[in-house]
Design an enzyme around this catalytic site. Sequence first.
Site, short mmCIF file in Angstrom:
data_model
loop_
_atom_site.label_atom_id
_atom_site.label_comp_id
_atom_site.label_asym_id
_atom_site.label_seq_id
_atom_site.Cartn_x
_atom_site.Cartn_y
_atom_site.Cartn_z
N GLN A 104 4.29 3.69 6.76
CA GLN A 104 3.45 4.83 7.65
C GLN A 104 2.37 4.39 8.34
O GLN A 104 1.49 5.05 8.92
CB GLN A 104 3.07 5.95 6.53
CG GLN A 104 3.93 6.41 5.61
CD GLN A 104 3.14 7.29 4.19
OE1 GLN A 104 2.66 8.19 4.35
NE2 GLN A 104 3.30 6.30 3.11
N HIS A 122 5.01 6.47 11.57
CA HIS A 122 3.87 7.44 12.46
C HIS A 122 3.58 6.47 13.61
O HIS A 122 2.43 6.90 14.18
CB HIS A 122 2.69 7.31 11.35
CG HIS A 122 3.07 8.16 10.21
ND1 HIS A 122 2.27 8.18 9.02
CD2 HIS A 122 4.18 9.29 9.99
CE1 HIS A 122 2.69 9.18 8.10
NE2 HIS A 122 3.75 9.74 8.71
N ASN A 210 -0.05 0.71 -6.92
CA ASN A 210 -1.22 1.55 -6.44
C ASN A 210 -2.58 1.40 -7.55
O ASN A 210 -2.09 1.40 -8.80
CB ASN A 210 -0.89 2.84 -6.17
CG ASN A 210 -1.99 3.51 -5.32
OD1 ASN A 210 -3.14 3.54 -5.43
ND2 ASN A 210 -1.55 4.44 -4.24
P1 OAD Z 1 -3.83 7.29 2.24
O1 OAD Z 1 -5.45 6.92 2.49
O2 OAD Z 1 -3.63 8.77 2.03
O3 OAD Z 1 -3.60 6.60 0.77
C1 OAD Z 1 -4.06 5.31 0.34
C2 OAD Z 1 -3.60 4.92 -0.96
O4 OAD Z 1 -3.65 3.58 -0.98
C3 OAD Z 1 -4.37 5.44 -2.08
O5 OAD Z 1 -3.31 6.19 -2.95
C4 OAD Z 1 -4.93 4.17 -2.58
O6 OAD Z 1 -5.15 4.52 -4.03
C5 OAD Z 1 -4.16 3.22 -2.27
N1 OAD Z 1 -5.02 1.83 -2.31
C6 OAD Z 1 -6.28 1.66 -2.00
N2 OAD Z 1 -6.26 0.17 -1.81
C7 OAD Z 1 -4.96 -0.21 -2.24
C8 OAD Z 1 -4.70 -1.71 -2.50
N3 OAD Z 1 -5.60 -2.57 -2.18
N4 OAD Z 1 -3.44 -1.99 -2.81
C9 OAD Z 1 -2.71 -0.95 -3.06
N5 OAD Z 1 -3.00 0.29 -2.80
C10 OAD Z 1 -4.38 0.69 -2.39
O7 OAD Z 1 -2.98 6.49 3.10
P2 OAD Z 1 -1.34 7.03 3.33
O8 OAD Z 1 -0.81 7.22 2.12
O9 OAD Z 1 -0.88 5.89 4.07
O10 OAD Z 1 -0.97 9.77 8.96
O11 OAD Z 1 -1.50 8.37 4.20
C11 OAD Z 1 -0.37 8.84 4.81
C12 OAD Z 1 -0.66 9.36 6.22
O12 OAD Z 1 -1.68 10.11 6.07
C13 OAD Z 1 -1.27 8.21 7.32
O13 OAD Z 1 0.16 7.53 7.70
C14 OAD Z 1 -1.82 9.04 8.21
C15 OAD Z 1 -2.84 9.64 7.26
O14 OAD Z 1 -3.17 11.08 7.69
C16 OAD Z 1 -0.85 9.72 10.13
O15 OAD Z 1 -1.84 9.42 10.86
C17 OAD Z 1 0.09 10.54 10.78
#
Ligand code: OAD
Length: 248
Positions: A104, A122, A210
């Site tokens: 993503q 994305h 995560n």
């Molecule tokens: P999020 O910001 O929603 O989630 C990030 C996740 O990464 C959270 O669950 C954190 O707990 C976890 N996290 C933080 N640090 C970490 C680490 N060092 N190792 C592993 N995990 C860690 O991001 P996405 O799920 O990617 O869409 O968000 C999905 C979409 O929402 C994005 O692609 C974007 C956004 O709006 C668009 O731009 C279309």
Amino acid sequence: MNDSEPDLSRYLDVVKSATRCAVLTGAGVSAESGMPTFRGKDGLWKEYRAEELATPEAFERNPDLVWEWYDYRRGIVEGVQPNAGHEALAQAEDLFEEFTLITQNVDGLHQQAGSRNVIELHGNIRRDRCHLCSRYREEGEGRECGCGGPFRPDVVWFGEALPAGAIEEAFRIVSTADLVFTAGTSSQVYPAAQLPYTAKEHGAFVVEVNPESTPFTPLADLSVRGPSGVWLPILLDPSGIGSRSDSG
Ligand code: OAD
């Protein structure tokens, strides 16, 4: 590493015989490179309003503001490097008969780390395309396309469709995979968030990496509560997987 050490015994059996592996990544896999995530306490969507910056309506209303936001994020992308998690995923391409990375993320860090088989759900922040005709902007072109439409970052905004074919291909791949990882994603944004559920329905062993729990956590076969930069290199360690039953 918080919580207790995860029990890897079942995982180690699965990974040694798995032939088709798929990985879904989100913003968290780039966190250790210095990229801010979207949600959570320091997330971008705490400080900025998504609907003012990441929608087609926002761009049509105020392209300069939207460009300012993407130029700011591009500046961050240009200043960071892939981390150990990206590198482990790039090396994992050689460990399985089939390996697909579904991301993503728009930062391009997977490709920078050497991943070749990447589905970008994305888009990619490093590219621009025309908002009207979708033609990619070439080096040296101004902010307007020959068709008269404005160039915009080649990313998917809220309310927009994902790139043609990408999500269908991602669903096909997780439906036939035997081992699936979901790493660094809050599992809140659909349709991508559906992928691990589909993988489970089709019998894959699903590992979540995560530091926090997500809506998917209760369904994960293995939930590793820790940073992907630490855990992906452990889980995909070629010397461990090197003892695979099919490695001869
Ligand atoms: P999020 O910001 O929603 O989630 C990030 C996740 O990464 C959270 O669950 C954190 O707990 C976890 N996290 C933080 N640090 C970490 C680490 N060092 N190792 C592993 N995990 C860690 O991001 P996405 O799920 O990617 O869409 O968000 C999905 C979409 O929402 C994005 O692609 C974007 C956004 O709006 C668009 O731009 C279309």
